[in-house]
Scaffold this motif. Sequence first.
Motif, short mmCIF file in Angstrom:
data_model
loop_
_atom_site.label_atom_id
_atom_site.label_comp_id
_atom_site.label_asym_id
_atom_site.label_seq_id
_atom_site.Cartn_x
_atom_site.Cartn_y
_atom_site.Cartn_z
N THR B 43 0.83 -1.22 -0.04
CA THR B 43 0.01 0.03 0.02
C THR B 43 0.83 1.11 -0.09
N LYS B 44 2.09 1.01 0.41
CA LYS B 44 3.04 2.32 0.38
C LYS B 44 3.56 2.69 -0.73
N ILE B 45 3.27 1.68 -2.03
CA ILE B 45 4.01 2.06 -3.13
C ILE B 45 3.09 2.90 -4.01
N PRO B 46 3.74 3.98 -4.65
CA PRO B 46 3.00 4.89 -5.16
C PRO B 46 2.22 4.37 -6.26
N THR B 47 0.85 4.36 -6.38
CA THR B 47 0.11 4.03 -7.76
C THR B 47 -1.07 4.94 -8.15
N ASN B 48 -1.35 4.81 -9.41
CA ASN B 48 -2.28 5.72 -9.99
C ASN B 48 -3.69 5.68 -9.12
N TYR B 49 -3.91 4.43 -8.71
CA TYR B 49 -5.38 4.26 -8.13
C TYR B 49 -5.21 5.23 -6.81
N ALA B 50 -4.07 5.14 -6.08
CA ALA B 50 -4.18 6.10 -4.90
C ALA B 50 -4.18 7.43 -5.31
N LEU B 51 -3.73 7.92 -6.49
CA LEU B 51 -3.83 9.33 -6.95
C LEU B 51 -5.20 9.59 -7.67
N ILE B 52 -5.79 8.60 -8.12
CA ILE B 52 -7.13 8.95 -8.75
C ILE B 52 -8.27 9.04 -7.42
N LEU B 172 6.84 -5.43 -5.28
CA LEU B 172 7.43 -5.07 -4.04
C LEU B 172 9.08 -5.17 -4.45
N GLU B 173 9.46 -6.18 -4.97
CA GLU B 173 10.73 -6.53 -5.30
C GLU B 173 11.44 -5.37 -6.14
N SER B 174 10.47 -5.07 -7.10
CA SER B 174 10.93 -4.13 -7.99
C SER B 174 11.12 -2.55 -7.39
N TYR B 175 10.43 -2.26 -6.41
CA TYR B 175 10.28 -1.09 -5.91
C TYR B 175 11.19 -1.07 -4.58
N TYR B 176 11.02 -1.87 -3.95
CA TYR B 176 12.08 -1.78 -2.51
C TYR B 176 13.56 -2.39 -2.77
N ILE B 177 13.26 -3.54 -3.41
CA ILE B 177 15.03 -4.22 -3.64
C ILE B 177 15.71 -3.91 -4.75
N LYS B 178 14.99 -4.00 -6.04
CA LYS B 178 15.83 -3.69 -7.24
C LYS B 178 15.70 -2.00 -7.46
N LYS B 179 14.93 -1.40 -6.86
CA LYS B 179 14.83 -0.17 -6.98
C LYS B 179 14.49 0.45 -8.51
N TYR B 181 11.59 0.43 -10.19
CA TYR B 181 10.13 0.58 -10.46
C TYR B 181 9.95 2.05 -10.81
N LYS B 182 9.87 2.24 -12.21
CA LYS B 182 9.91 3.75 -12.44
C LYS B 182 8.69 4.15 -13.10
N TYR B 183 8.17 5.72 -12.45
CA TYR B 183 7.01 6.03 -12.63
C TYR B 183 7.27 7.71 -12.71
N ASP B 184 6.11 8.12 -13.26
CA ASP B 184 6.15 9.81 -13.20
C ASP B 184 4.79 9.98 -13.38
N GLY B 189 -2.82 10.69 -11.95
CA GLY B 189 -2.68 9.57 -11.87
C GLY B 189 -1.96 8.83 -13.51
N PHE B 190 -1.60 9.90 -14.30
CA PHE B 190 -1.33 9.52 -15.63
C PHE B 190 0.16 9.45 -15.60
N ASP B 191 0.64 8.34 -16.04
CA ASP B 191 2.13 8.07 -16.02
C ASP B 191 2.67 8.76 -17.14
N ARG B 192 3.53 10.16 -17.00
CA ARG B 192 3.89 10.91 -18.12
C ARG B 192 5.38 10.33 -18.43
N GLY B 193 5.93 9.05 -17.94
CA GLY B 193 7.16 8.74 -18.38
C GLY B 193 6.85 7.23 -18.82
N ASN B 194 5.90 7.01 -19.27
CA ASN B 194 5.37 5.58 -20.03
C ASN B 194 5.46 5.36 -21.31
N TYR B 195 7.10 5.53 -21.71
CA TYR B 195 7.35 5.23 -23.12
C TYR B 195 7.85 4.02 -23.65
#
Lengths: 477, 325
Positions: B43-52, B172-179, B181-184, B189-195
């Motif tokens: 729940t602490k990972i930033p998501t578009n759902y939380a922003l919406i 979780l692995e991507s956000y906390y361990i491998k770091k 997880y890219k988003y903008d 809640g629109f991802d401006r870096g989604n290329y």
Amino acid sequence: MLFNSFDFGLFLVIVYTIYWTLGVKKRAAQNILLLLASYLFYGLWDWRFLSLIFLSSIVDYYAAIGMGHSKSIRNRKIFLWGSLLWNLGVLFTFKYFNFFLDNFTSLFSIDTFETSYYFWNVIIPVGLSFYTFQTMSYSIDVYRKRIKPTHNLMEFLCFVSFFPQLVAGPIERAKNLLPQFQKERHFNLKQTKEGLRQILWGLFKKMVVADTVAIAVNAIYIAPNEYGSLSLLYGSALFFFQIYCDFSGYSDIAIGTAKLFGFKLSKNFNIPYLSRSVSEFWQRWHITLTKWFTDYVYAPLIKNKKRSYAAKTTALFVTMTLIGFWHGAQWTFVAFGLFQAITISIERIPLKIGSRNVSLIAYLTKIPLGLTIIYSFTLIMTSCIFFRSQDLTMSFTIIERILSGVPSDPFNFIIGWRILVIPFLIFIEVLTRYKNYPFEHLEKIFSRPVRWLIYYIFIFLIFRYAGPKEEFIYFQF
Amino acid sequence: MPDPKKNLSISNFSRQQKSFAARCILFFIPVIVVFFCFEYAVTKIPTNYALISDVLKTNGDTIKIAIFGSSQIQNSVNPEYIDLPSISFSSTSQHHNSDFEILKQTLDRLPKLEIVAFEVSYGHFEIPHNSKYFWKNNLYLKYYDVNTFQRTTYFKDRFLTTTRTGFFAKLLESYYIKKNYKYDYNIYGFDRGNYAGKFKKLNYNTSEILKSTIKKDVRIDRIAFKYNVPYFFNMLDFCKEKNLKVVIMSPPTFLNYNDKRYPDVLHRRDSILEIVKEKYQNIYFLNAEEDTDFTVKHFRNENHLNPDGAKVFTEKLNVLLTKIN
């Protein structure tokens, strides 16, 4: 309530705790609890169909009592036919009516859009084919005087609706399951542990293997025309493992759950991919269904074992077509059954070599196991194409594309390295092939810390590598 | 004194049972602790759902436009470029039945809502609706307080990790361990870096893209069609009843995708839209499937735009919305 859901876990803990808190002396109260739990479990799919399962139980219960009281064969037959007509009528109405209507209207070129879809737009009650077959076997067995009818309605209702095996089997015989409701159940620590281990193994098969493999199968089967022969072959082989792990995983969870309550259910799978022939496959795959059809359809048709090859083959074709049709009201399932019938009948052809009478089955037992496995797996996989396809056209297109060697697009596994779940599964199952399931009697090999470590690893694997949640395939049957 | 052994009581347990229960508790405590830590971390990972959800809570009373749809719309509409206050509920794999429930159950939180935009892209009517086991049901409940389960909900329906454990474990692995997880996300809640996607991988080289194979994501499914069409008409009837204007959108798709479309599917979809046009007055259309303003550089893959493409599409949508308003 799916077995692989949080809801079911919670439900199981609550029912299990109350069940054993009632105490072993209170068998009747335990039965009432099991009945209420089973009806709740079923009602959570759709409350409306509870009345159907209750009515089916009542009809068969009184039909059996009627047969028990009747002295004349004629009266016994009337009760038996009453029960069979009810059960087959329910099956026909809910499962097959639209199929026959659609085919009838197509045959006579009637515009089907309005008729077939809106005339009888009914959903198939979950597990209908399973509990109907279970109650039918009870009536037939009472008619044949193999068992005596029960006079305890509560026990009979429990037998029909026992929640671990209610929606997708194993299809139990009254002879095996009903007496278990009639006697005291004692808490057995060993059996309980075995139950939990079997549930864990079943969850692994369903959530990690079947649901992961489903990603690739769905991707390929949504547009088979886009794939080359290698990809289609790969997708079809994977589908065999998907359906095997989905259904046998369900059966393991069902059998394990029953063990927790002190019940023993029949084994339903025995590593079917190790079969040497298609005939053997059916002794290892959905064993309770095969036995049902053997006892109630095939055996009565051939009447005695010395019948000619032609008579036996005719009976085989009828039985296998019905097995196919049992799976669903679609021509693809009929083709699935027919394909099996053709291959088994070929395997059984009596040949005279020199002075010896042999058949392909006998020959297959003499050649190396690896070759026979490839032989039977190829045929089973081909029949699975019919099972998975939307319609016959799609089945034949896939088979044609596989056989014509359409060049594969850059082949990829779709699920990447997760394809390794298949060799992992095979390795574990083959290694423990003499057990009922791989974790059986684990305490004989490992100390408690090691066992716990194994459990934690498998729980981790389920949490980490579970595929997208898919409903159990056999629930629709 | 009543005999305790005759009552429903734990005293009915044998020593063996009590020992088993204790061991079970001991075994499952670490599992439960890990589960709740896992849930908290997710729940602490930033998501578009939380922003919406934030947009819904903070600007709900001013919002005039609500946008619904699947990932095609999610990637095509950036509310940043819409002049009127708007919210986009679109997300991957979301179908009309989820759209409709979200609309119905958030309507009282959107008192000024005037226009709703639904997706009817090429194969939309032939794709079965989201099932009652759709993993996003928990997300809708947790973030939007919308029940799409088709049943009463319980506390556990707000857990995220039970819905798609493998997916969240990877996240979780991507956000906390491998770091990695890219988003903008912007505030909508629109991802401006989604290329990222196939087109970028092929350096937007059109000839390479046209040579590459594409997998069809739509199959001919008349059963789904028969069910989805009356459902869609219900949605339109509802909007009419609530005096909401409706925009029916289909975002751009690339040349090779358009070439691979089944003519039957396309024809069925278009014939339904013709009926819609005749039957309803409050409907507007934006079909950009073959819009030539979109170049290869506007796409992530054959049927998803990148943020540059989203800007162009949203500006076109904005013109229509302004006109309607």
